[in-house]
Design an enzyme around this catalytic site. Structure first.
Site, PDB file in Angstrom:
ATOM      1  N   CYS A   1      33.456  44.224  48.851  1.00 18.01           N
ATOM      2  CA  CYS A   1      34.491  44.438  49.870  1.00 18.01           C
ATOM      3  C   CYS A   1      33.918  45.194  51.076  1.00 18.01           C
ATOM      4  O   CYS A   1      33.122  44.641  51.808  1.00 18.01           O
ATOM      5  CB  CYS A   1      35.703  45.128  49.246  1.00 18.01           C
ATOM      6  SG  CYS A   1      37.145  45.006  50.299  1.00 18.01           S
TER       7      CYS A   1
ATOM      8  N   HIS B   1      37.104  41.694  44.711  1.00 20.70           N
ATOM      9  CA  HIS B   1      36.811  42.821  43.812  1.00 20.70           C
ATOM     10  C   HIS B   1      36.542  42.323  42.390  1.00 20.70           C
ATOM     11  O   HIS B   1      37.482  42.106  41.630  1.00 20.70           O
ATOM     12  CB  HIS B   1      38.007  43.792  43.792  1.00 20.70           C
ATOM     13  CG  HIS B   1      38.128  44.593  45.037  1.00 20.70           C
ATOM     14  ND1 HIS B   1      37.539  45.836  45.194  1.00 20.70           N
ATOM     15  CD2 HIS B   1      38.735  44.325  46.210  1.00 20.70           C
ATOM     16  CE1 HIS B   1      37.780  46.299  46.400  1.00 20.70           C
ATOM     17  NE2 HIS B   1      38.520  45.396  47.048  1.00 20.70           N
TER      18      HIS B   1
ATOM     19  N   GLU C   1      35.589  43.958  39.925  1.00 14.89           N
ATOM     20  CA  GLU C   1      35.856  44.985  38.914  1.00 14.89           C
ATOM     21  C   GLU C   1      37.297  44.969  38.410  1.00 14.89           C
ATOM     22  O   GLU C   1      37.595  45.575  37.390  1.00 14.89           O
ATOM     23  CB  GLU C   1      35.508  46.383  39.476  1.00 14.89           C
ATOM     24  CG  GLU C   1      36.414  46.910  40.600  1.00 14.89           C
ATOM     25  CD  GLU C   1      36.042  46.406  41.989  1.00 14.89           C
ATOM     26  OE1 GLU C   1      35.340  45.379  42.073  1.00 14.89           O
ATOM     27  OE2 GLU C   1      36.480  47.022  42.983  1.00 14.89           O
TER      28      GLU C   1
END
Ligand code: XMP
Length: 511
Positions: A78, A170, A172
């Site tokens: 990001c 993202h 994660e």
């Protein structure tokens, strides 16, 4: 040990990146964006996190990429991806519409090692107001969504150097369905992690390190009955045995039978524990005090006094051990660059303290602490316990504290917690407890008698870190059973309510 460095630009999900990397059996450290270590001998790769900033903001966080770029594989996420683009001759502009939520990667370069094993149209999670409109020099697009052309890019390195990867989504977060695969491709495939990090290697390394660090010195540790301090104690006990003395203070506001049960558990684990019943002192100092902050201050002050008096008896102690864990230490930065979460565990220590601090769990997340506890053979009753606040039931009794109120709340709380266990719900919630609304009285009827007594509120929340929490959707039948039991069995309570507030805005504790 091999490690990944995650440079934190203040994103809310930085800790999640660290969690995922650890789950891949790889040690990692989260460091503030400008604190890349001088010595990076063990570092095998670097990840740049997201950020609440735009790279075009004059105050945006800057980092000197030349410290590691080219020497180590680099992944920007990001803001990290936008920063690499922005500083490398690309262009980052405000997106026409904020790119937020689930999207599908409609083109994916599966030959690129970052996307090995990816499915077509893999779902990813986007959350950014800016977008990369021109790639940096030498970069190639390796994934796009319908609306974000440069969703991921790659800058191949010249011979003998390491490349750069960058993703605007993202990986994660849970909603990036193959996000863990992407991180695995980076950490294991590209960086070459040997996946040597885990509970048993942690125990082995930490025991050796503690023996080296402490030698023949004596160590004091304050036990709270909670998971972190208990695991720290058992780990230290394994390393240095009876050079460790633990102190467990009973302030009189623990759960029903807690002091006795926890002392028994500790003794079974072979710990050298001094149990101090200081309830008279705490309750005397709290008499008539109604203000929540005042109550906390008195308890904090008394605790330090009682602990220090006990610790002073161990005249040759050199170290004070604490169960501080990783989230307590990570400095999350807010948009103004101020620290929003500071190290709470050392808050009550005297400034002239002569003891050196020993924090063997300082690298672990909560569930890793639990895994280490299991590895050390600790019982589930200790490891799976809900968090419990230091001031104990004092912050769950509104207004002043008396022995009678404590006893009423202990009974109601025990019925509730035992029922959660009996119904198999205990492990489904982060934390639960009863609150005595002793400033409130309401009318009821029992048999033919009018009652005018206090209500009890039940609180149960789901959470992953207590920073935010949602009220747990416990079954109505369960709540009905607990309500009936409390009203029938606990004298002084004629009404039970269930707290349906989430945090924010409501905190988990009532005071
Ligand atoms: P709040 O009430 O702020 O609580 O939502 C968040 C988490 O912290 C615990 N808590 C405390 N723990 N000393 C502690 O050791 C305290 O003074 C304290 N106050 C709250 C609370 O139980 C929850 O897990």
């Amino acid at each position: 040990m091999q490690k990944i460095i995650i440079l934190d630009f203040g994103s809310q999900t930085t800790q999640l990146i660290a969690r995922r990397v650890r789950e891949l059996g790889t040690f990692c450290e989260v460091l503030p964006y400008n604190k890349y270590p001088e010595d990076d001998t063990d570092v095998i790769g670097v990840i740049l996190s997201g950020s609440p900033y735009s790279v075009n903001d004059p105050e945006a966080f800057q980092v000197d990429l030349s410290r590691f770029r080219g020497r180590l594989p680099l992944l920007g996420i990001c803001y990290g991806a936008q920063y690499i683009a922005h500083t490398g001759g690309g262009k980052v502009e405000s997106a026409d519409s904020r790119e937020y939520g689930r999207q599908q990667l409609v083109t994916i370069c599966k030959d690129n090692p970052l996307f090995h094993g990816f499915d077509d149209n893999s779902q990813v999670w986007m959350s950014h107001g800016d977008t990369i409109t021109h790639l940096p020099a030498g970069a190639q697009v390796i994934a796009s969504t319908e609306t974000v052309e440069n969703a991921a890019y790659y800058i191949p390195a010249p011979q003998g150097q390491q490349s750069v990867w960058a993703v605007q989504f993202h990986p994660e977060v849970y909603h990036s369905l193959q996000g863990t695969l992407l991180l695995e491709n980076f950490v294991c495939g590209i960086c070459g992690s040997r996946r040597e990090w885990g509970a048993s290697s942690f125990v082995e390394d930490t025991v050796a390190e503690l023996r080296r660090q402490i030698g023949t010195d004596r160590v004091i540790l304050g036990l709270s009955g909670g998971v972190d301090s208990s695991v720290a104690a058992v780990l230290l006990n394994r390393a240095i045995g009876h050079q460790l003395t633990c102190i467990f203070v009973d302030h009189g506001m623990l759960r029903k039978d807690e002091f006795r049960n926890v002392m028994r558990d500790y003794e079974c684990l072979g710990l050298n524990v001094i149990g101090v019943d200081a309830s008279e002192k705490f309750l005397a100092d709290l008499a008539g005090v109604r203000d929540p902050e005042q109550k906390r201050k008195i308890i904090g002050r008394d605790f330090v006094e009682v602990f220090n008096a006990e610790a002073a008896k161990i005249t040759d102690a050199r170290w004070l051990a604490q169960g501080t864990i990783y989230p307590d230490r990570i400095e999350s930065l807010n948009i103004t660059g101020k620290v929003i979460k500071s190290h709470h565990n050392v808050g009550g220590l005297p400034s002239d303290m002569k003891l050196r601090l020993c924090e063997p769990l300082r690298w672990l997340f909560k569930d890793e602490v639990r895994r280490v506890g299991r590895e050390l053979g600790m019982p589930d009753t200790l490891i799976g316990r809900h968090p419990f606040p230091g001031p104990g039931l004092a912050v769950r009794i509104l207004g002043d504290i008396t022995r009678e109120k404590i006893q009423i709340l202990q009974e109601a709380d025990a019925i509730y917690i035992n029922a959660l266990r009996d119904w198999g719900l205990y492990d489904q919630v982060w934390q639960a407890g009863a609150i005595l609304l002793s400033e409130v009285r309401s009318v009821g009827v029992m048999g033919d008698e009018r009652t005018y007594e206090n209500p009890v509120a039940l609180r149960a929340v789901t959470s992953s870190d207590a920073m935010t929490a949602d009220w747990a959707r416990l079954p109505y039948d369960f709540l009905a059973r607990v309500s009936t039991d409390i009203i029938n069995k606990v004298k002084g309570v004629n009404r039970v309510c269930y707290d349906i507030s989430s945090k924010p805005p409501s905190t988990i504790e009532w005071e």
